[in-house]
Design an enzyme around this catalytic site. Structure first.
Site, PDB file in Angstrom:
ATOM      1  N   TYR A  68     -16.097   2.744   8.510  1.00  0.00           N
ATOM      2  CA  TYR A  68     -14.625   2.746   8.494  1.00  0.00           C
ATOM      3  C   TYR A  68     -14.091   3.246   9.844  1.00  0.00           C
ATOM      4  O   TYR A  68     -13.244   2.595  10.474  1.00  0.00           O
ATOM      5  CB  TYR A  68     -14.132   3.645   7.358  1.00  0.00           C
ATOM      6  CG  TYR A  68     -12.648   3.914   7.339  1.00  0.00           C
ATOM      7  CD1 TYR A  68     -11.733   2.905   7.034  1.00  0.00           C
ATOM      8  CD2 TYR A  68     -12.138   5.194   7.610  1.00  0.00           C
ATOM      9  CE1 TYR A  68     -10.361   3.164   7.005  1.00  0.00           C
ATOM     10  CE2 TYR A  68     -10.777   5.459   7.574  1.00  0.00           C
ATOM     11  CZ  TYR A  68      -9.896   4.445   7.271  1.00  0.00           C
ATOM     12  OH  TYR A  68      -8.540   4.708   7.240  1.00  0.00           O
ATOM     13  N   ALA A  75      -4.840  -2.393   5.916  1.00  0.00           N
ATOM     14  CA  ALA A  75      -6.172  -1.946   6.317  1.00  0.00           C
ATOM     15  C   ALA A  75      -7.115  -2.012   5.123  1.00  0.00           C
ATOM     16  O   ALA A  75      -6.683  -2.021   3.969  1.00  0.00           O
ATOM     17  CB  ALA A  75      -6.118  -0.509   6.833  1.00  0.00           C
ATOM     18  N   THR A 115      -6.678   6.569  12.095  1.00  0.00           N
ATOM     19  CA  THR A 115      -7.233   7.632  11.241  1.00  0.00           C
ATOM     20  C   THR A 115      -7.915   8.757  12.019  1.00  0.00           C
ATOM     21  O   THR A 115      -8.436   8.532  13.128  1.00  0.00           O
ATOM     22  CB  THR A 115      -8.280   6.987  10.288  1.00  0.00           C
ATOM     23  OG1 THR A 115      -8.961   8.016   9.573  1.00  0.00           O
ATOM     24  CG2 THR A 115      -9.325   6.178  11.035  1.00  0.00           C
ATOM     25  N   GLY A 139       0.822  -1.207   0.000  1.00  0.00           N
ATOM     26  CA  GLY A 139       0.000   0.000   0.000  1.00  0.00           C
ATOM     27  C   GLY A 139       0.858   1.259   0.000  1.00  0.00           C
ATOM     28  O   GLY A 139       2.093   1.205  -0.043  1.00  0.00           O
ATOM     29  N   GLN A 140       0.188   2.404   0.056  1.00  0.00           N
ATOM     30  CA  GLN A 140       0.885   3.704   0.009  1.00  0.00           C
ATOM     31  C   GLN A 140       1.919   3.827   1.122  1.00  0.00           C
ATOM     32  O   GLN A 140       3.070   4.192   0.888  1.00  0.00           O
ATOM     33  CB  GLN A 140      -0.117   4.838   0.215  1.00  0.00           C
ATOM     34  CG  GLN A 140      -1.198   4.964  -0.809  1.00  0.00           C
ATOM     35  CD  GLN A 140      -1.845   6.330  -0.693  1.00  0.00           C
ATOM     36  OE1 GLN A 140      -1.357   7.294  -1.255  1.00  0.00           O
ATOM     37  NE2 GLN A 140      -2.939   6.419   0.050  1.00  0.00           N
ATOM     38  N   LEU A 141       1.478   3.537   2.353  1.00  0.00           N
ATOM     39  CA  LEU A 141       2.388   3.730   3.481  1.00  0.00           C
ATOM     40  C   LEU A 141       3.501   2.689   3.486  1.00  0.00           C
ATOM     41  O   LEU A 141       4.649   3.002   3.828  1.00  0.00           O
ATOM     42  CB  LEU A 141       1.597   3.704   4.804  1.00  0.00           C
ATOM     43  CG  LEU A 141       2.406   4.003   6.051  1.00  0.00           C
ATOM     44  CD1 LEU A 141       3.086   5.372   5.972  1.00  0.00           C
ATOM     45  CD2 LEU A 141       1.521   3.940   7.298  1.00  0.00           C
ATOM     46  N   LYS A 193     -11.924   1.147  12.613  1.00  0.00           N
ATOM     47  CA  LYS A 193     -10.566   1.572  12.971  1.00  0.00           C
ATOM     48  C   LYS A 193     -10.469   1.853  14.472  1.00  0.00           C
ATOM     49  O   LYS A 193      -9.452   1.529  15.095  1.00  0.00           O
ATOM     50  CB  LYS A 193     -10.163   2.815  12.167  1.00  0.00           C
ATOM     51  CG  LYS A 193     -10.002   2.595  10.666  1.00  0.00           C
ATOM     52  CD  LYS A 193      -8.826   1.697  10.302  1.00  0.00           C
ATOM     53  CE  LYS A 193      -7.479   2.335  10.530  1.00  0.00           C
ATOM     54  NZ  LYS A 193      -6.363   1.466  10.056  1.00  0.00           N
ATOM     55  N   ASP A 213      -2.908 -12.649   5.528  1.00  0.00           N
ATOM     56  CA  ASP A 213      -4.158 -11.943   5.801  1.00  0.00           C
ATOM     57  C   ASP A 213      -4.197 -11.711   7.306  1.00  0.00           C
ATOM     58  O   ASP A 213      -4.372 -12.668   8.082  1.00  0.00           O
ATOM     59  CB  ASP A 213      -5.350 -12.799   5.340  1.00  0.00           C
ATOM     60  CG  ASP A 213      -6.682 -12.136   5.637  1.00  0.00           C
ATOM     61  OD1 ASP A 213      -6.698 -11.107   6.361  1.00  0.00           O
ATOM     62  OD2 ASP A 213      -7.709 -12.649   5.166  1.00  0.00           O
ATOM     63  N   ILE A 214      -4.026 -10.459   7.729  1.00  0.00           N
ATOM     64  CA  ILE A 214      -3.897 -10.201   9.171  1.00  0.00           C
ATOM     65  C   ILE A 214      -5.200 -10.471   9.924  1.00  0.00           C
ATOM     66  O   ILE A 214      -5.197 -10.570  11.143  1.00  0.00           O
ATOM     67  CB  ILE A 214      -3.392  -8.766   9.462  1.00  0.00           C
ATOM     68  CG1 ILE A 214      -4.383  -7.708   8.938  1.00  0.00           C
ATOM     69  CG2 ILE A 214      -1.981  -8.557   8.934  1.00  0.00           C
ATOM     70  CD1 ILE A 214      -4.156  -6.322   9.529  1.00  0.00           C
TER      71      ILE A 214
HETATM   72  N1  LIG Z   1      -5.399   6.539   2.774  1.00  0.00           N
HETATM   73  C1  LIG Z   1      -5.781   7.493   3.618  1.00  0.00           C
HETATM   74  O1  LIG Z   1      -6.215   8.580   3.210  1.00  0.00           O
HETATM   75  C2  LIG Z   1      -5.668   7.260   5.097  1.00  0.00           C
HETATM   76  C3  LIG Z   1      -6.114   8.272   5.969  1.00  0.00           C
HETATM   77  C4  LIG Z   1      -6.015   8.051   7.344  1.00  0.00           C
HETATM   78  C5  LIG Z   1      -5.481   6.875   7.827  1.00  0.00           C
HETATM   79  N2  LIG Z   1      -5.071   5.909   6.944  1.00  0.00           N
HETATM   80  C6  LIG Z   1      -4.529   4.664   7.503  1.00  0.00           C
HETATM   81  O2  LIG Z   1      -3.179   4.567   7.095  1.00  0.00           O
HETATM   82  C7  LIG Z   1      -2.829   3.189   6.919  1.00  0.00           C
HETATM   83  C8  LIG Z   1      -2.162   2.989   5.572  1.00  0.00           C
HETATM   84  O3  LIG Z   1      -3.056   3.426   4.554  1.00  0.00           O
HETATM   85  P1  LIG Z   1      -2.682   3.321   3.002  1.00  0.00           P
HETATM   86  O4  LIG Z   1      -3.282   4.510   2.339  1.00  0.00           O
HETATM   87  O5  LIG Z   1      -1.236   3.005   2.843  1.00  0.00           O
HETATM   88  O6  LIG Z   1      -3.555   2.052   2.619  1.00  0.00           O
HETATM   89  P2  LIG Z   1      -3.572   1.248   1.233  1.00  0.00           P
HETATM   90  O7  LIG Z   1      -2.756   1.959   0.215  1.00  0.00           O
HETATM   91  O8  LIG Z   1      -5.001   0.936   0.968  1.00  0.00           O
HETATM   92  O9  LIG Z   1      -2.798  -0.098   1.606  1.00  0.00           O
HETATM   93  C9  LIG Z   1      -3.336  -1.042   2.494  1.00  0.00           C
HETATM   94  C10 LIG Z   1      -2.723  -2.381   2.150  1.00  0.00           C
HETATM   95  O10 LIG Z   1      -3.243  -3.339   3.073  1.00  0.00           O
HETATM   96  C11 LIG Z   1      -3.631  -4.492   2.328  1.00  0.00           C
HETATM   97  N3  LIG Z   1      -4.642  -5.229   3.080  1.00  0.00           N
HETATM   98  C12 LIG Z   1      -5.987  -5.002   3.130  1.00  0.00           C
HETATM   99  N4  LIG Z   1      -6.579  -5.913   3.911  1.00  0.00           N
HETATM  100  C13 LIG Z   1      -5.593  -6.724   4.397  1.00  0.00           C
HETATM  101  C14 LIG Z   1      -5.580  -7.847   5.253  1.00  0.00           C
HETATM  102  N5  LIG Z   1      -6.711  -8.342   5.781  1.00  0.00           N
HETATM  103  N6  LIG Z   1      -4.393  -8.449   5.524  1.00  0.00           N
HETATM  104  C15 LIG Z   1      -3.243  -7.958   4.995  1.00  0.00           C
HETATM  105  N7  LIG Z   1      -3.183  -6.901   4.170  1.00  0.00           N
HETATM  106  C16 LIG Z   1      -4.356  -6.285   3.881  1.00  0.00           C
HETATM  107  C17 LIG Z   1      -4.145  -3.930   1.030  1.00  0.00           C
HETATM  108  O11 LIG Z   1      -4.189  -4.929   0.050  1.00  0.00           O
HETATM  109  P3  LIG Z   1      -5.319  -4.787  -1.138  1.00  0.00           P
HETATM  110  O12 LIG Z   1      -4.998  -3.516  -1.851  1.00  0.00           O
HETATM  111  O13 LIG Z   1      -5.090  -6.026  -1.942  1.00  0.00           O
HETATM  112  O14 LIG Z   1      -6.639  -4.739  -0.429  1.00  0.00           O
HETATM  113  C18 LIG Z   1      -3.092  -2.861   0.734  1.00  0.00           C
HETATM  114  O15 LIG Z   1      -1.951  -3.377   0.095  1.00  0.00           O
HETATM  115  C19 LIG Z   1      -4.128   2.404   7.130  1.00  0.00           C
HETATM  116  O16 LIG Z   1      -4.168   1.936   8.447  1.00  0.00           O
HETATM  117  C20 LIG Z   1      -5.218   3.435   6.927  1.00  0.00           C
HETATM  118  O17 LIG Z   1      -6.389   3.110   7.647  1.00  0.00           O
HETATM  119  C21 LIG Z   1      -5.139   6.083   5.599  1.00  0.00           C
END
Ligand SMILES: NC(=O)c1ccc[n+]([C@@H]2O[C@H](COP(=O)([O-])OP(=O)(O)OC[C@H]3O[C@@H](n4cnc5c(N)ncnc54)[C@H](OP(=O)(O)O)[C@@H]3O)[C@@H](O)[C@H]2O)c1
Length: 288
Positions: free
Chosen positions: A133, A68, A109, A10-12, A137, A43-44
């Site tokens: 969501y 997530a 979040t 993912g992004q982070l 969280k 799968d966490i």
């Molecule tokens: N994006 C935002 O704007 C935002 C804002 C506030 C907080 N956050 C928090 O920041 C964190 C990182 O966000 P991000 O934007 O990097 O998220 P992201 O780009 O959506 O990456 C999340 C990764 O987790 C994987 N994933 C989903 N379900 C899973 C599971 N059950 N077991 C293992 N891996 C799993 C996803 O795989 P798939 O793509 O195959 O599903 C994806 O590779 C998260 O905790 C998010 O809640 C994000």
């Protein structure tokens, strides 16, 4: 030092990788060994899969959970899936960390807050999410903190990095249109995944466990963010501002989002220092 990064694709996850490679990464990470994992390899939300993973690998010092279910509207449609990934997932990781005496950095979040009060939210403010969501969280935060006393919960917001995000979507659709409609009555802190990753590496080295807010400095609306992205990237597209109520009428399935969910990085300020810069400066770097 041995690290595990979950949700690594993912992004982070990408940003943590880049932060570890960067010249200004904290010295403690020199020579650290990192396992990167994502679906389908781990799968966490499956306790048995998490336990098996920890048994099969050398003990970790730190686990950073970037995994997530981040599709806010999708969580509304499938709360069971949201709860599995966003609540049971961190609980499973926290339990496994506690068994191996590892620290957990779990990312959460601004959407745990309702967004109904003015003023930036501090770590000590009481959450009350208004979306599926946010509820999933918030449950994950509590479960992770309860299962491992060495848990850091790092709340961030409006993240953009390598992958699907609001800024990229705006640039993509803005290239082919004269005008896009964007909500202008939801305010928050756009945050660079790169800047967040850098702070997470610093937070992980402390034993000051608990909740941390970590966003770039400054507050704007989604419409302001779209306009800034167009201006910096030189995209000739107008932003037509609309209200959340208008957006909901056009997209009735969309989740409710907080009107004002800006965070204050109070824990950082009072401990290791807040190195998060103004959001526009971080956005300029990203778009460059
Ligand atoms: N994006 C935002 O704007 C935002 C804002 C506030 C907080 N956050 C928090 O920041 C964190 C990182 O966000 P991000 O934007 O990097 O998220 P992201 O780009 O959506 O990456 C999340 C990764 O987790 C994987 N994933 C989903 N379900 C899973 C599971 N059950 N077991 C293992 N891996 C799993 C996803 O795989 P798939 O793509 O195959 O599903 C994806 O590779 C998260 O905790 C998010 O809640 C994000």
């Amino acid at each position: 030092m041995r690290l595990l990064v979950t949700g690594a694709n993912g992004q982070l996850g990408h940003a943590i990788d880049a932060a570890l490679e960067a010249k200004d990464a904290p010295a403690a990470y020199v020579d650290c060994v990192v396992d990167w994992v994502d679906l389908p390899d781990l799968d966490i939300s499956s306790a048995s899969a998490v336990d098996a993973w920890f048994v099969a690998h050398e003990p970790y010092d730190v686990v950073v959970n970037c995994a997530a279910f981040t599709n806010v509207d999708g969580c509304e449609a499938d709360f069971a899936a949201a709860f599995s990934a966003n609540a049971l997932g961190p609980m499973n990781l926290a339990r496994a960390c506690a068994t191996g005496d590892a620290a957990l950095v779990h990312v959460s979040t601004d959407y745990v807050f309702p967004g109904t009060e003015p003023g930036e939210r501090l770590e000590t403010d009481v959450p009350a999410p208004i979306s599926a969501y946010g509820r999933s969280k918030l449950a994950g935060e509590g479960l992770a903190l309860a299962a491992n006393h060495r848990t850091h919960v790092v709340r961030t917001a409006w993240l953009y990095g390598e992958g699907k995000n609001f800024v990229r979507t705006m640039l993509r659709i803005g290239e082919g249109r004269d005008e896009v409609t964007v909500v202008d009555d939801q305010l928050g802190n756009p945050t660079s995944a790169a800047d967040l990753a850098h702070e997470i590496l610093r937070i992980a080295l402390t034993d000051d466990y608990g909740v941390w807010h970590c966003t770039n400095e400054g507050i704007c609306s989604w419409a302001d963010l779209a306009e800034a992205a167009y201006e910096i990237a030189g995209v000739n597209c107008r932003v037509r501002r609309c209200s959340s109520a208008d957006w909901k009428r056009m997209n009735p399935q969309s989740a409710d989002r907080p009107a004002f969910s800006a965070l204050k990085n109070g824990h950082l300020e009072s401990t290791i220092g807040n190195q998060m810069r103004p959001w526009r400066e971080a956005l300029e770097d990203y778009l460059r």
